[in-house]
Motif scaffolding. Sequence first.
Motif, PDB file in Angstrom:
ATOM      1  N   GLY A  62     -14.114 -15.029 -20.170  1.00 33.11           N
ATOM      2  CA  GLY A  62     -12.710 -15.418 -20.296  1.00 33.11           C
ATOM      3  C   GLY A  62     -11.905 -14.374 -21.038  1.00 33.11           C
ATOM      4  O   GLY A  62     -10.767 -14.049 -20.663  1.00 33.11           O
ATOM      5  N   TYR A  63     -12.479 -13.811 -22.118  1.00 35.25           N
ATOM      6  CA  TYR A  63     -11.775 -12.753 -22.843  1.00 35.25           C
ATOM      7  C   TYR A  63     -11.571 -11.521 -21.956  1.00 35.25           C
ATOM      8  O   TYR A  63     -10.513 -10.884 -21.981  1.00 35.25           O
ATOM      9  N   ASP A  87     -17.575  -9.154 -27.941  1.00 40.92           N
ATOM     10  CA  ASP A  87     -16.254  -9.721 -27.686  1.00 40.92           C
ATOM     11  C   ASP A  87     -15.115  -9.064 -28.456  1.00 40.92           C
ATOM     12  O   ASP A  87     -13.947  -9.280 -28.135  1.00 40.92           O
ATOM     13  N   HIS A  97     -13.085 -22.194 -24.921  1.00 33.03           N
ATOM     14  CA  HIS A  97     -12.408 -20.898 -24.999  1.00 33.03           C
ATOM     15  C   HIS A  97     -12.007 -20.424 -23.605  1.00 33.03           C
ATOM     16  O   HIS A  97     -11.017 -19.703 -23.450  1.00 33.03           O
ATOM     17  N   CYS A  98     -12.785 -20.804 -22.605  1.00 35.42           N
ATOM     18  CA  CYS A  98     -12.456 -20.425 -21.229  1.00 35.42           C
ATOM     19  C   CYS A  98     -11.164 -21.098 -20.780  1.00 35.42           C
ATOM     20  O   CYS A  98     -10.367 -20.509 -20.041  1.00 35.42           O
ATOM     21  N   GLU A 111      -0.698  -9.855 -26.639  1.00 37.05           N
ATOM     22  CA  GLU A 111       0.034 -10.983 -27.215  1.00 37.05           C
ATOM     23  C   GLU A 111       1.171 -10.499 -28.108  1.00 37.05           C
ATOM     24  O   GLU A 111       2.257 -11.091 -28.115  1.00 37.05           O
ATOM     25  N   MET A 159      -6.529  -8.207 -25.862  1.00 31.62           N
ATOM     26  CA  MET A 159      -5.780  -9.461 -25.783  1.00 31.62           C
ATOM     27  C   MET A 159      -4.722  -9.552 -26.878  1.00 31.62           C
ATOM     28  O   MET A 159      -3.577  -9.949 -26.622  1.00 31.62           O
ATOM     29  N   TRP A 179      -8.779 -21.759 -22.896  1.00 28.72           N
ATOM     30  CA  TRP A 179      -7.761 -21.034 -23.665  1.00 28.72           C
ATOM     31  C   TRP A 179      -7.330 -19.755 -22.957  1.00 28.72           C
ATOM     32  O   TRP A 179      -6.139 -19.426 -22.938  1.00 28.72           O
ATOM     33  N   THR A 180      -8.270 -19.039 -22.359  1.00 29.84           N
ATOM     34  CA  THR A 180      -7.932 -17.766 -21.708  1.00 29.84           C
ATOM     35  C   THR A 180      -7.436 -17.945 -20.278  1.00 29.84           C
ATOM     36  O   THR A 180      -6.910 -16.994 -19.698  1.00 29.84           O
ATOM     37  N   LEU A 206     -11.052  -8.773 -27.121  1.00 35.29           N
ATOM     38  CA  LEU A 206     -10.105  -9.447 -28.011  1.00 35.29           C
ATOM     39  C   LEU A 206      -9.065  -8.465 -28.564  1.00 35.29           C
ATOM     40  O   LEU A 206      -7.908  -8.841 -28.792  1.00 35.29           O
ATOM     41  N   ALA A 231      -8.781 -12.145 -19.525  1.00 37.91           N
ATOM     42  CA  ALA A 231      -7.481 -12.024 -20.179  1.00 37.91           C
ATOM     43  C   ALA A 231      -7.153 -10.569 -20.496  1.00 37.91           C
ATOM     44  O   ALA A 231      -5.991 -10.146 -20.405  1.00 37.91           O
ATOM     45  N   GLU A 273     -17.537 -17.599 -22.691  1.00 38.10           N
ATOM     46  CA  GLU A 273     -16.222 -17.329 -23.271  1.00 38.10           C
ATOM     47  C   GLU A 273     -15.878 -15.843 -23.215  1.00 38.10           C
ATOM     48  O   GLU A 273     -14.699 -15.474 -23.125  1.00 38.10           O
TER      49      GLU A 273
END
Length: 706
Positions: A440-441, A355, A508-509, A366, A362, A511-512, A359, A444, A437
């Motif tokens: 999800g990352y 991950d 976490h899913c 951000e 991501m 969240w993304t 990340l 994103a 998760e």
Amino acid sequence: MDAWTFEGQPGALGDTTVTLVEGGSFCVSARNGDIVQGGAQGVYHADTRLLSRWELRVDDCPIEALRVLAGEPYHATFLGRACPRPGRVESTLLVIRDRYVGGGLREDLTLRNLADEPAGCVVDIQVASDVAGLFEVKSGRVQHVADVEMTTDGSGLLIVSATRRRGTRIVAEPAPFAVPGKLIFRVVVPARGEWTVSLQVNPILEDEESPAWFSTHHPLEYAEPARRRADWDRLSSTITTSNRAFSQVLHRSREDLGALRMFDPSVPDEPPTIAAGAPWFMTLFGRDSLLTSWMALPLDQCLAIGTLRRLARLQGDVDDPLTEEEPGKILHELRFGPQCPGSSYAGRAYYGSVDSTPLFVMLLGELRRWGVHEEVVEQLIPYADAALGWIRRSADPFLSYQRKSDQGLINQGWKDSFDAINFADGTLARAPIALAEVQGYVYAAYVVGAYFAHHVGDSALEKEWFTRATRIREEFNERFWLPDRGYYAIGLDGAGRPIDSLASNMGHCLWTGIVDEDKASSVAERLLSPEMFTGYGVRTLASDMGAYNPMSYHNGSVWPHDNALIAAGLMRYGFAKEAQRIVYGLLDAAEVFGWRLPELFCGFDRAEFAWPVPYPTSSSPQAWAAASPIQLVRTLLRLEPCIPYGRVWLDPVELESLRITGLPLAGSRVTIDVGEEGVAVAGLPEGIALINEPRGPTTPAPSQVR
């Protein structure tokens, strides 16, 4: 013992020890200040134990602890008393050990005589060093190093291992009478007076000695850690609130994050990275450092910049199955320990993380959304492209992991203990494993890739990345969703079967944003169900699962950072009340832990035990636990900048009086005031619209943003 495959837990330090930290250095001692042999206590620097013994005696008697006065995270004062003087029942000799940790150790030792006649005494400090690597100590398998030599000189002791090329020099002012293993001072403490000696422990690494950062030759306020802390206090934003719990925990978080920062001496002008936590993780971790930097953005963006730059320099560029390095991959862990036969991968980067790479992308995206350091973002985009390239080569469509050799970690998501990924009946899942998760990352990261491409006008690449994002979202919601259970599987195993345990990962899913909106309410309900929510936080694993154990590391415990991201995900999908339950449950737990959220705590229900139960080997301070309260504030503010598109969403949820000053946003310093009369924002850059409503849960294609 190999560095990466130790599957046990380190020995518990217990609640009678004191830990001080600064950058990559730390000290663990007893409450009287002594470092006692035989366990994990010691002075550590660069993943090496410089001192394994440091015991003070006055007239051959140990010091009785009175109180530890905590200062900065790198500083504490140990108050104790010596044994009674001849002919007296009570002690009249106060012992003050003023200790500073950083690049070694400085200790100012003072004896204060409270009697009306001089006290003649012998003071000695018993010293030892095993020059052990941190992994050896952590696993309880310290190897005897036969060539550790201790010699005396005019100012103290020199301890060196020729094979490990490491050791320490201990100097004292005034100079002691030194013999191997002991520093001795014969002193007379005046009546109602004091005697003081300053001791300094300097590290020797690769045969080179460097002075401890708090040198006895300079005032304490001029020491590098003190100056950096002053800069941290001055430059990072401040958050004040009338909520006592929030105020206390935010103050501690700010202190701990400042102490866990690490500066690379090879690039002294570069912003710092952040260590994962004390005592065992005082180094750069891909996943931990990236998530911590993300959650700390409202406080400081330099952590994100320093972390991204350091990880970019260490980005994989070759295929190496032993370290699991691959081109474009972001590392899992960086170590600096001594090279020795029993620790063959100490001092190297290890890349066994599935991950860290998404990340990385991501966090860079951000940073752009916050509108800060645009030039830095542009410089790092090639590394994000390489990371996306690794993801694209590795995901089909899901990103999974399987270690490359038996020297790697079995599980390579954030729940990385060997038994963390299991089915509802408790059976361990077999690799390759695609975690929920992580998808999800990846989703994103693909979205970030599309926005980066849109920014430079590459419509074909924008379409490719957004198509990939759409595909993985659709397939995730089809393959991971368990309609008869009402929740997402924690992952898919090597045979493609859903790993059907009810776990926290799906938060976490949220969240993304990869979760379909029609499934979000069921996810929220399950996360806050009695099987998952303890009253203090969401468990890592539901209490009705086969592997559930509230005293385990990943199978039923409560992790603050996990909960902070779950709360952010719930808020993203509009479940404000549910998010608030998690926020205020964590604040209640923080009060019991002295306002410092630990890495994790046991997952017992609040109805069963009135106080949260500590997890014995939990790191404290720990980076993403320290950053979690800052993320909780952002969640309650519903603060979502999108500077490239000229917008900032801000719509607080039932917050008491709160004020943020110096919030870095698009090159400006913004002030946010939340009170009974609503929200006031000052300093917002020109051309940025403030939207006083929640941002929707879905992320539109860049070309669809209006």
